[in-house]
Design an enzyme around this catalytic site. Structure first.
Site, PDB file in Angstrom:
ATOM      1  N   LYS A 291       5.545   5.636   1.521  1.00  0.00           N
ATOM      2  CA  LYS A 291       5.837   6.187   0.183  1.00  0.00           C
ATOM      3  C   LYS A 291       5.069   7.489  -0.044  1.00  0.00           C
ATOM      4  CE  LYS A 291       4.397   2.459  -1.991  1.00  0.00           C
ATOM      5  NZ  LYS A 291       3.951   1.650  -0.826  1.00  0.00           N
TER       6      LYS A 291
ATOM      7  N   ARG B  20       5.550  -1.841  -9.890  1.00  0.00           N
ATOM      8  CA  ARG B  20       5.246  -2.831  -8.856  1.00  0.00           C
ATOM      9  C   ARG B  20       5.527  -4.241  -9.323  1.00  0.00           C
ATOM     10  NH1 ARG B  20       1.298   0.308  -5.709  1.00  0.00           N
ATOM     11  NH2 ARG B  20       0.586  -1.038  -4.063  1.00  0.00           N
TER      12      ARG B  20
ATOM     13  N   ARG C 238      -4.305   4.146   9.643  1.00  0.00           N
ATOM     14  CA  ARG C 238      -4.241   5.283   8.701  1.00  0.00           C
ATOM     15  C   ARG C 238      -5.627   5.907   8.484  1.00  0.00           C
ATOM     16  NH1 ARG C 238      -1.613   4.410   2.979  1.00  0.00           N
ATOM     17  NH2 ARG C 238      -3.094   2.703   2.938  1.00  0.00           N
TER      18      ARG C 238
ATOM     19  N   ARG D  10      -9.326   4.204   4.092  1.00  0.00           N
ATOM     20  CA  ARG D  10      -9.326   3.629   2.741  1.00  0.00           C
ATOM     21  C   ARG D  10      -9.993   2.256   2.739  1.00  0.00           C
ATOM     22  NH1 ARG D  10      -3.419   4.266   0.020  1.00  0.00           N
ATOM     23  NH2 ARG D  10      -3.815   2.097  -0.466  1.00  0.00           N
TER      24      ARG D  10
ATOM     25  N   ARG E 141      -2.585  -7.503   0.477  1.00  0.00           N
ATOM     26  CA  ARG E 141      -1.647  -6.557  -0.161  1.00  0.00           C
ATOM     27  C   ARG E 141      -0.200  -6.865   0.233  1.00  0.00           C
ATOM     28  NH1 ARG E 141      -4.116  -1.528   2.254  1.00  0.00           N
ATOM     29  NH2 ARG E 141      -2.436  -0.335   1.291  1.00  0.00           N
TER      30      ARG E 141
HETATM   31  P1  AP5 Z   1       1.674   6.082   3.667  1.00  0.00           P
HETATM   32  O1  AP5 Z   1       2.627   7.181   3.409  1.00  0.00           O
HETATM   33  O2  AP5 Z   1       0.248   6.279   3.308  1.00  0.00           O
HETATM   34  O3  AP5 Z   1       2.255   4.692   3.074  1.00  0.00           O
HETATM   35  P2  AP5 Z   1       2.312   4.141   1.577  1.00  0.00           P
HETATM   36  O4  AP5 Z   1       3.625   3.460   1.427  1.00  0.00           O
HETATM   37  O5  AP5 Z   1       1.964   5.216   0.605  1.00  0.00           O
HETATM   38  O6  AP5 Z   1       1.182   3.031   1.671  1.00  0.00           O
HETATM   39  P3  AP5 Z   1       0.003   2.673   0.637  1.00  0.00           P
HETATM   40  O7  AP5 Z   1      -0.974   1.828   1.409  1.00  0.00           O
HETATM   41  O8  AP5 Z   1      -0.540   3.895  -0.024  1.00  0.00           O
HETATM   42  O9  AP5 Z   1       0.767   1.800  -0.376  1.00  0.00           O
HETATM   43  P4  AP5 Z   1       0.153   0.821  -1.376  1.00  0.00           P
HETATM   44  O10 AP5 Z   1       1.334   0.554  -2.199  1.00  0.00           O
HETATM   45  O11 AP5 Z   1      -0.536  -0.361  -0.809  1.00  0.00           O
HETATM   46  O12 AP5 Z   1      -1.083   1.623  -1.995  1.00  0.00           O
HETATM   47  P5  AP5 Z   1      -1.295   2.320  -3.399  1.00  0.00           P
HETATM   48  O13 AP5 Z   1      -2.208   3.461  -3.192  1.00  0.00           O
HETATM   49  O14 AP5 Z   1      -0.006   2.540  -4.082  1.00  0.00           O
HETATM   50  O15 AP5 Z   1       1.779   5.740   5.245  1.00  0.00           O
HETATM   51  C1  AP5 Z   1       0.965   4.718   5.812  1.00  0.00           C
HETATM   52  C2  AP5 Z   1       0.607   5.106   7.256  1.00  0.00           C
HETATM   53  O16 AP5 Z   1       1.805   5.146   8.026  1.00  0.00           O
HETATM   54  C3  AP5 Z   1      -0.039   6.496   7.412  1.00  0.00           C
HETATM   55  O17 AP5 Z   1      -0.973   6.455   8.427  1.00  0.00           O
HETATM   56  C4  AP5 Z   1       1.157   7.415   7.787  1.00  0.00           C
HETATM   57  O18 AP5 Z   1       0.754   8.516   8.560  1.00  0.00           O
HETATM   58  C5  AP5 Z   1       2.024   6.440   8.581  1.00  0.00           C
HETATM   59  N1  AP5 Z   1       3.458   6.702   8.449  1.00  0.00           N
HETATM   60  C6  AP5 Z   1       4.130   7.041   7.300  1.00  0.00           C
HETATM   61  N2  AP5 Z   1       5.437   7.158   7.555  1.00  0.00           N
HETATM   62  C7  AP5 Z   1       5.592   6.887   8.885  1.00  0.00           C
HETATM   63  C8  AP5 Z   1       6.738   6.832   9.739  1.00  0.00           C
HETATM   64  N3  AP5 Z   1       7.964   7.099   9.275  1.00  0.00           N
HETATM   65  N4  AP5 Z   1       6.546   6.513  11.036  1.00  0.00           N
HETATM   66  C9  AP5 Z   1       5.299   6.228  11.518  1.00  0.00           C
HETATM   67  N5  AP5 Z   1       4.171   6.265  10.765  1.00  0.00           N
HETATM   68  C10 AP5 Z   1       4.337   6.586   9.446  1.00  0.00           C
HETATM   69  O19 AP5 Z   1      -2.061   1.168  -4.221  1.00  0.00           O
HETATM   70  C11 AP5 Z   1      -3.370   0.782  -3.887  1.00  0.00           C
HETATM   71  C12 AP5 Z   1      -3.883  -0.267  -4.879  1.00  0.00           C
HETATM   72  O20 AP5 Z   1      -3.907   0.296  -6.210  1.00  0.00           O
HETATM   73  C13 AP5 Z   1      -3.021  -1.531  -5.021  1.00  0.00           C
HETATM   74  O21 AP5 Z   1      -3.355  -2.496  -4.047  1.00  0.00           O
HETATM   75  C14 AP5 Z   1      -3.385  -1.989  -6.439  1.00  0.00           C
HETATM   76  O22 AP5 Z   1      -4.639  -2.615  -6.462  1.00  0.00           O
HETATM   77  C15 AP5 Z   1      -3.500  -0.672  -7.192  1.00  0.00           C
HETATM   78  N6  AP5 Z   1      -2.219  -0.217  -7.779  1.00  0.00           N
HETATM   79  C16 AP5 Z   1      -1.567   0.939  -7.478  1.00  0.00           C
HETATM   80  N7  AP5 Z   1      -0.443   1.039  -8.192  1.00  0.00           N
HETATM   81  C17 AP5 Z   1      -0.373  -0.071  -8.962  1.00  0.00           C
HETATM   82  C18 AP5 Z   1       0.575  -0.542  -9.909  1.00  0.00           C
HETATM   83  N8  AP5 Z   1       1.694   0.151 -10.192  1.00  0.00           N
HETATM   84  N9  AP5 Z   1       0.349  -1.731 -10.494  1.00  0.00           N
HETATM   85  C19 AP5 Z   1      -0.768  -2.450 -10.234  1.00  0.00           C
HETATM   86  N10 AP5 Z   1      -1.703  -2.056  -9.346  1.00  0.00           N
HETATM   87  C20 AP5 Z   1      -1.515  -0.877  -8.709  1.00  0.00           C
HETATM   88 MG    MG Z   2       0.362   5.552  -0.738  1.00  0.00          MG
END
Ligand code: AP5
Ligand code: MG
Length: 213
Positions: A13, A86, A125, A158, A169
């Site tokens: 994402k 989410r 990552r 992270r 997660r």
């Molecule tokens: P990346 O692009 O970083 O993936 P992502 O989908 O953004 O993964 P996240 O871990 O950031 O998602 P998340 O939903 O757990 O975290 P968030 O920060 O939202 O890619 C991942 C890896 O893959 C990288 O190394 C990249 O290089 C590689 N990659 C990407 N595309 C690729 C491809 N096509 N092929 C190969 N490799 C690839 O949330 C974190 C925390 O915040 C949550 O756990 C929660 O506690 C809180 N939180 C955030 N939002 C909310 C909400 N709306 N409600 C409640 N709690 C929330």
């Molecule tokens: Mg992300």
């Protein structure tokens, strides 16, 4: 245009949002990035969400919606949501907020990637704490080990990318976020992309889906 990117943690994402928001002139809204910034600055909000992030649990809906409404109240650009909504409650809150602003949601893009693949990606990552650039030791390594190509900063892992928290997660996603697929599938604006391909191919597929919107 207002767009939501949906998918497992690690589905890409953030990677896609950075490209797409630039290309379409949208404001990239990552709730995870907002919370991590607050945490890094030791603000009251950062302290409040800290335990949720480190345990891989969701921040309560009420708080997430409050933070977003206040952050976005003056934003006039189209929005690209990454990591929000989410839960069904958050999606309903977003619908009500769009209604109040007399605007609509144009597309929900689901990045479909198998669970085993996202778990591997998260373990590999690394991110730049300064510019936010996302790397992967397997598929997108930096030119110099552990150093950001753009700003020379030392890359970090992270706190929630440890095996136990990654597992948590993924469970939370299946329990609380996956029901959103059914919520949006009936909307007529739902698109599914094979997120298992190379990032550039995924970006091209998304661009083709949005063409003419
Ligand atoms: P990346 O692009 O970083 O993936 P992502 O989908 O953004 O993964 P996240 O871990 O950031 O998602 P998340 O939903 O757990 O975290 P968030 O920060 O939202 O890619 C991942 C890896 O893959 C990288 O190394 C990249 O290089 C590689 N990659 C990407 N595309 C690729 C491809 N096509 N092929 C190969 N490799 C690839 O949330 C974190 C925390 O915040 C949550 O756990 C929660 O506690 C809180 N939180 C955030 N939002 C909310 C909400 N709306 N409600 C409640 N709690 C929330
Ligand atoms: Mg992300």
């Amino acid at each position: 245009m207002n767009i939501i990117l949906l998918g497992y943690p690690g589905s890409g994402k953030g990677t896609q949002a950075k490209v797409l928001s630039q290309k379409l002139g949208l404001f990239h809204v990552s709730t995870g990035d907002i919370f991590r910034e607050e945490l890094a600055k030791d603000t009251p909000l950062g302290l409040e969400v800290s335990g949720y992030l480190s345990a891989g649990r969701l921040v309560p809906d009420r708080l997430v919606l409050e933070v977003l409404k206040s952050r976005l109240s003056k934003e006039t650009r189209g929005l690209l949501f990454d990591g929000f909504p989410r839960t069904v409650e958050q999606a309903e809150g977003l619908d009500a907020w769009f209604d109040s602003r007399e605007t609509t949601l144009d597309a929900v893009i689901f990045l479909n990637v198998p669970e085993a693949e996202v778990a591997k990606r998260l373990g590999d990552r690394r991110t730049c704490p300064k510019c936010g650039k996302i790397y992967n030791l397997g598929t997108k390594p930096p030119q110099k080990p552990d150093i950001c190509d753009t700003c020379n900063e030392k890359l970090i892992t992270r706190d929630d990318d440890t095996p136990g928290v990654i597992w948590k997660r993924l469970q939370v996603y299946k329990d609380q976020t996956e029901p959103l697929l059914a919520y949006y599938k009936s909307s007529g604006n739902f698109y599914e992309a094979d997120g298992g391909q190379a990032p550039e191919s995924v970006a091209a597929k998304i661009a083709a889906m949005l063409d003419g919107k």
